[in-house]
Design an enzyme around this catalytic site. Sequence first.
Site, PDB file in Angstrom:
ATOM      1  N   GLU A 134       0.742  -0.922  -0.059  1.00  0.00           N
ATOM      2  CA  GLU A 134      -0.156   0.294  -0.003  1.00  0.00           C
ATOM      3  C   GLU A 134       0.830   1.640  -0.212  1.00  0.00           C
ATOM      4  OE1 GLU A 134      -1.050   0.578   4.749  1.00  0.00           O
ATOM      5  OE2 GLU A 134      -2.137  -0.950   3.178  1.00  0.00           O
ATOM      6  N   LYS A 141       2.479   4.402   1.167  1.00  0.00           N
ATOM      7  CA  LYS A 141       2.997   4.854   2.340  1.00  0.00           C
ATOM      8  C   LYS A 141       3.272   6.740   2.319  1.00  0.00           C
ATOM      9  CE  LYS A 141       6.302   5.117   5.594  1.00  0.00           C
ATOM     10  NZ  LYS A 141       6.221   6.785   6.524  1.00  0.00           N
ATOM     11  N   ARG A 169      -0.543  10.324  11.562  1.00  0.00           N
ATOM     12  CA  ARG A 169      -1.147   9.007  11.686  1.00  0.00           C
ATOM     13  C   ARG A 169      -1.778   9.554  12.725  1.00  0.00           C
ATOM     14  NH1 ARG A 169       1.540   3.609  12.305  1.00  0.00           N
ATOM     15  NH2 ARG A 169      -0.336   2.036  12.910  1.00  0.00           N
ATOM     16  N   ARG A 188      -0.841   9.360  16.664  1.00  0.00           N
ATOM     17  CA  ARG A 188       0.081   8.889  16.993  1.00  0.00           C
ATOM     18  C   ARG A 188       0.589   8.504  18.204  1.00  0.00           C
ATOM     19  NH1 ARG A 188       4.428   6.748  13.657  1.00  0.00           N
ATOM     20  NH2 ARG A 188       4.241   7.578  12.500  1.00  0.00           N
ATOM     21  N   GLU A 222      -3.945   7.260   7.994  1.00  0.00           N
ATOM     22  CA  GLU A 222      -3.217   8.731   7.842  1.00  0.00           C
ATOM     23  C   GLU A 222      -4.700   9.562   7.574  1.00  0.00           C
ATOM     24  OE1 GLU A 222       0.628   9.312   7.428  1.00  0.00           O
ATOM     25  OE2 GLU A 222       1.052   7.836   8.177  1.00  0.00           O
ATOM     26  N   PHE A 282      -6.327   2.217   6.995  1.00  0.00           N
ATOM     27  CA  PHE A 282      -4.892   0.712   6.277  1.00  0.00           C
ATOM     28  C   PHE A 282      -5.429   0.179   7.318  1.00  0.00           C
ATOM     29  CE2 PHE A 282      -1.925   3.749   8.486  1.00  0.00           C
ATOM     30  CZ  PHE A 282      -2.023   3.154   9.429  1.00  0.00           C
ATOM     31  N   ARG A 341       8.627  -2.611  15.987  1.00  0.00           N
ATOM     32  CA  ARG A 341       9.118  -3.016  15.013  1.00  0.00           C
ATOM     33  C   ARG A 341       9.128  -3.996  14.575  1.00  0.00           C
ATOM     34  NH1 ARG A 341       9.222   2.480  13.067  1.00  0.00           N
ATOM     35  NH2 ARG A 341       9.503   3.917  15.419  1.00  0.00           N
ATOM     36  N   LYS A 376       8.693  -0.907   5.940  1.00  0.00           N
ATOM     37  CA  LYS A 376       8.666   0.628   4.681  1.00  0.00           C
ATOM     38  C   LYS A 376       9.760   0.508   4.011  1.00  0.00           C
ATOM     39  CE  LYS A 376      10.424   2.916   8.588  1.00  0.00           C
ATOM     40  NZ  LYS A 376      10.172   4.394  10.031  1.00  0.00           N
TER      41      LYS A 376
END
Length: 502
Positions: A208, A210, A215, A230, A259, A294, A365, A371
């Site tokens: 998708e 970025k 956020r 965020r 976002e 998303f 992460r 990403k």
Amino acid sequence: MVLLADVVATSAAVAATRSRNAKTSAIADLLSRLDGAEVNPATALLAGELPGGRAGVGWSALSALDVEPASEPALTVTDVAAAVDELRSIRGSGSARRRADALGDLLGRATAREQEFLVRILGGELRQGALEGVVIEAVAAAAGVPTEPVRRAFMLSGQLPVTAEEALRGGEPALAAFHLRVGRPVRPMLASPADDLDSALSGDVSVEYKLDGARIQVHRDGDEVHVYTRTLREITSAVPELVDLVRGLDCRSIVLDGETLALDDSGRPRPFQETMGRFGAQNPREELLHPYFFDCLHLDGADLLDLPLRRRLDALERAAPRHRIPAALSPTAERAAELLDEALAAGHEGVMVKDLDSPYAAGRRGRAWRKVKPEHTLDLVVLAAEWGHGRRRGRLSNLHLGARDPDGGPPIMVGKTFKGLTDELLAWQTAEFLRRETGRDAHTVHVVPDLVVEVELDGVQTSTRYPGGVALRFARVLRYRPDKDAASADTVEAVRAMLPRG
């Protein structure tokens, strides 16, 4: 009864070691000695935070105080929590004077070491979030439970002290009682960088756009809507167009992750600062924000966090089909490359590659979300800045940049840069740094490490000049990231991973 001195001693022991196990053990030992009322404030202090959150005390107020310290430790952690609550409640006419008196009273009851700790924590110098993972592991050890239930409860509560209270009170059953509550923000899932698109395309994935946006997490229960950033800060009143849009969705209750960004007349993203300017606005501005969702974490009474992403995307398609982020599910390598080109041509940063079988896991992460960006960028913490020369004389210019220590220590310096700074940005950062000043010498002003700046760079190289063992190559400032806190900065491991291989 646990004294503040015990917390200070534990904090010092944690700072003195590089061993994550030793840090965890020291914190767990103190947590295991707390009674019920002490767990919440002590956990906050151990994580480098004020009990109950910020108290509206700045460095200017703290630096103006000169209070004789107590000779012997007597302050308890509950005393500190009560004093912070009092500071937080001071309002109205004469509040600056009354706040200074309350601060003086608190510091007058503290020893010299306790004063130093309190000043740093009140001023935000310890509020890095870097200790979060270590404290989670320590809570699990002290409560005799696995780490994962603690991490999940924290994701759902958003409050580490509350999570610690429940873990130490009731163990795994108490932690299992945490659930997603519509209207209470969930800590967001994060992505790790991929070297390139081909390396990220492993397994069955979604690819998708970025976006170069901010956020958001949106909660709706009936007509009641809340919008969070965020960092879980509520911005509902500043984004009425998003509230109206979510109220118009065909559902009763929903939690969406996504976002938002401002677009120009051609549909291209406006500068990031224009999007972020809306978040702090007292009144709506002309730039309308456009949301792109998303993920769907809840829909009409059903929590979806533990379902695979493909199932969550099905729910998103049912609830908000016109507001989904551009994406391709299970694409070929050729289609994924096309999508990356399309995203870049539209003015966005790159693409995200997400494992369609992965659950929603906040705060880590991992490899489930990757990403892919053509430029090398890092989110780093500003540690200090040097006074400029020539046309920059009188402005704080050369930035000292730090990466997050994954083992809970202070940010680790990895380089400097003065490139990419416009006159407007120089004026802004000079004012901000002086408000955050913690000390200085003839050339450098040291600041509270809570400002995150995004830098672009050509790469990194090994270096003995900086504590991180690496140095940034040709780093230049892209922008500051007010949507991120220091806990969201890239780790020193992520910086070292950019070293040339071979």
